[in-house]
Design a protein around this motif. Structure first.
Motif, short mmCIF file in Angstrom:
data_model
loop_
_atom_site.label_atom_id
_atom_site.label_comp_id
_atom_site.label_asym_id
_atom_site.label_seq_id
_atom_site.Cartn_x
_atom_site.Cartn_y
_atom_site.Cartn_z
N TYR A 1 -6.52 13.43 24.24
CA TYR A 1 -5.23 13.03 24.78
C TYR A 1 -5.32 13.03 26.30
O TYR A 1 -6.28 13.54 26.89
N ALA A 2 -4.33 12.43 26.90
CA ALA A 2 -4.32 12.34 28.37
C ALA A 2 -2.87 12.40 28.84
O ALA A 2 -1.93 12.35 28.04
N TYR A 3 -2.74 12.54 30.15
CA TYR A 3 -1.40 12.58 30.75
C TYR A 3 -1.27 11.45 31.76
O TYR A 3 -2.23 11.10 32.45
N LEU A 4 -0.05 10.93 31.86
CA LEU A 4 0.27 10.02 32.96
C LEU A 4 1.17 10.78 33.92
O LEU A 4 2.16 11.40 33.50
N ILE A 5 0.80 10.75 35.18
CA ILE A 5 1.58 11.46 36.21
C ILE A 5 2.31 10.43 37.05
O ILE A 5 1.69 9.60 37.73
N TYR A 6 3.63 10.50 37.02
CA TYR A 6 4.47 9.64 37.85
C TYR A 6 5.12 10.49 38.94
O TYR A 6 5.38 11.67 38.72
N PRO A 7 5.41 9.90 40.10
CA PRO A 7 6.11 10.68 41.12
C PRO A 7 7.55 10.98 40.71
O PRO A 7 8.28 10.07 40.33
N HIS A 8 7.89 12.25 40.77
CA HIS A 8 9.25 12.70 40.48
C HIS A 8 9.79 12.22 39.14
O HIS A 8 10.96 11.89 39.00
N LYS A 9 8.89 12.15 38.18
CA LYS A 9 9.28 11.83 36.80
C LYS A 9 8.45 12.72 35.89
O LYS A 9 7.46 13.30 36.32
N PRO A 10 8.86 12.85 34.64
CA PRO A 10 8.10 13.73 33.75
C PRO A 10 6.65 13.27 33.58
O PRO A 10 6.34 12.09 33.73
#
Lengths: 208, 87
Positions: free
Chosen positions: A100-109
Motif C-alpha cells: 500500500y502507499a499514501y498520497l500526501i496533499y498539502p493541508h488535506k488528509p
C-alpha cells in the motif's frame, strides 16, 4: 411620432431608474461594507499575501532539499507526493497483495491506497498546528505541511497514523479526485519511464 | 549543523548553527534543541539510505542526532486534524 416615442423612452428610462435605484444603492453599500470588513479582518489577523508567498517559496526550497528528485518532480507536476507504506515490512516483509502507499496533499488528509488495484483504503486527517501562531495563523505553508507529513511518515509511520483521525475514503477528499490523481500518477510515471518494479523496496516478494 | 524550525507565515528559520566538534557550539546547539522539544516540537533529520532512498528520522534527544547530520528540522507535533470543510 418620433417625439412621442423619444419622450416615452425617456420617461421609461427614468421610471426604471427610479425603481432600480434603491436596490442598486443597497447592493453598493453592501459591497462596500463587505469589502471594508474583509480588509479589517485581514489587517487584524496580520495576513499578508506577499509574506505568505515568500514563506511558501522557502518551504518549497526546503522540501526540494529533503526529498528525492523523482518525488520533487512528482510534487511540482502533480501537486502531491506518494510515500510507500512500510508497516508490513516490520512484521516479516510485504505479502502478495498487501502493498500500500499514501498520497500526501498539502493541508488535506493523507490517503492510503493499494497501488496495484487503485483501491482506496483510508483517509488520515492530521495537522501540524503551531499554537504560537507567529503571524496569526497556526497553519504551516503548504510545502512545509507536505514535508512534515513526509518526514513523519518515512520516519515513524505507525506514530503518525496513530496520531491521525482515521476515516473511510471520501470524508474530506472526493474519491473520484483521488482516483484521477492515481491515474495521473501512473501516466506521469509511464512518461518518465519509471517501471513499477523500481518503486518496490528491495526484498519485497512482489518485486521478484 | 543547522537547527531549523518550520514557521507559519515564514517558512523555516535558523534557530542555531554550529560545529558539534566545538564544545561551546555544541552546547548552544543542545540548548536550542531542548528548547524546541520543550515547546512540543518534533525533530527530524533528513537522511539518505545506502540505496539512495531519501527518508527522515525522528529524534527525541540530541544524542540521537547522527554526528554527521547537516541539519535538524523542527516542526509542530502531529495532531488529529481536519475540520468539517470538505475538499
Amino acid at each position: 411620432m418620433a417625439l412621442a416615442l423619444g419622450t416615452g423612452a425617456v420617461v421609461l428610462v427614468v421610471l426604471v431608474w427610479e425603481l432600480v435605484r434603491p436596490t442598486l444603492r443597497r447592493t453598493l453599500i453592501g459591497l462596500q461594507l463587505r469589502w471594508h470588513a474583509r480588509r479589517t479582518a485581514a489587517a487584524a489577523s496580520g495576513y499578508d499575501p506577499g509574506r505568505e508567498r515568500r514563506a511558501e517559496q522557502r518551504a518549497r526550497a526546503l522540501l526540494r532539499s529533503c526529498v528525492a528528485e523523482h518525488d520533487w518532480a512528482m510534487y511540482t507536476d502533480l501537486g502531491f507526493l506518494r510515500v510507500r507504506g512500510r508497516l508490513g515490512e516490520e512484521t516479516g516483509g510485504a505479502v502478495e497483495g498487501s502493498e500500500y502507499a499514501y498520497l500526501i496533499y498539502p493541508h488535506k488528509p493523507i490517503v492510503a491506497y493499494v497501488p496495484e488495484t487503485g483501491e482506496l483504503l483510508n483517509e488520515y486527517c492530521v495537522a501540524f498546528p503551531d499554537l504560537s501562531r507567529p503571524y496569526g495563523s497556526a497553519r504551516l505553508p503548504h510545502s512545509d505541511d507536505v514535508l512534515a507529513k513526509w518526514m513523519a511518515l518515512t520516519a515513524d509511520e505507525r506514530r503518525l497514523i496513530g496520531e491521525a483521525n482515521m476515516h473511510l475514503p471520501g470524508r474530506q477528499i472526493d474519491p473520484e479526485r483521488v482516483r484521477r490523481d492515481i491515474a495521473r500518477l501512473a501516466r506521469w510515471e509511464a512518461q518518465r519511464g519509471v517501471r513499477a518494479a523500481e518503486l518496490r523496496p528491495p526484498g519485497n516478494v512482489r518485486a521478484a | 549543523m543547522k537547527l531549523l524550525r518550520m514557521k507559519p507565515g515564514h517558512g523555516e528559520i535558523v534557530l542555531a548553527e554550529g560545529d558539534i566538534e566545538v564544545p561551546e557550539q555544541e552546547r548552544a546547539l543542545i540548548e536550542a534543541f531542548r528548547r524546541e522539544l520543550d515547546e512540543g516540537m518534533w525533530a527530524a533529520v533528513p537522511t539518505e539510505t545506502q540505496t539512495g532512498r531519501r527518508e527522515a528520522e525522528l529524534v527525541k534527544s540530541f544524542a540521537e542526532v547522527p554526528r554527521d547530520a547537516e541539519r535538524v528540522i523542527f516542526f509542530p507535533r502531529a495532531a488529529g486534524g481536519c475540520g468539517a470543510e470538505p475538499a
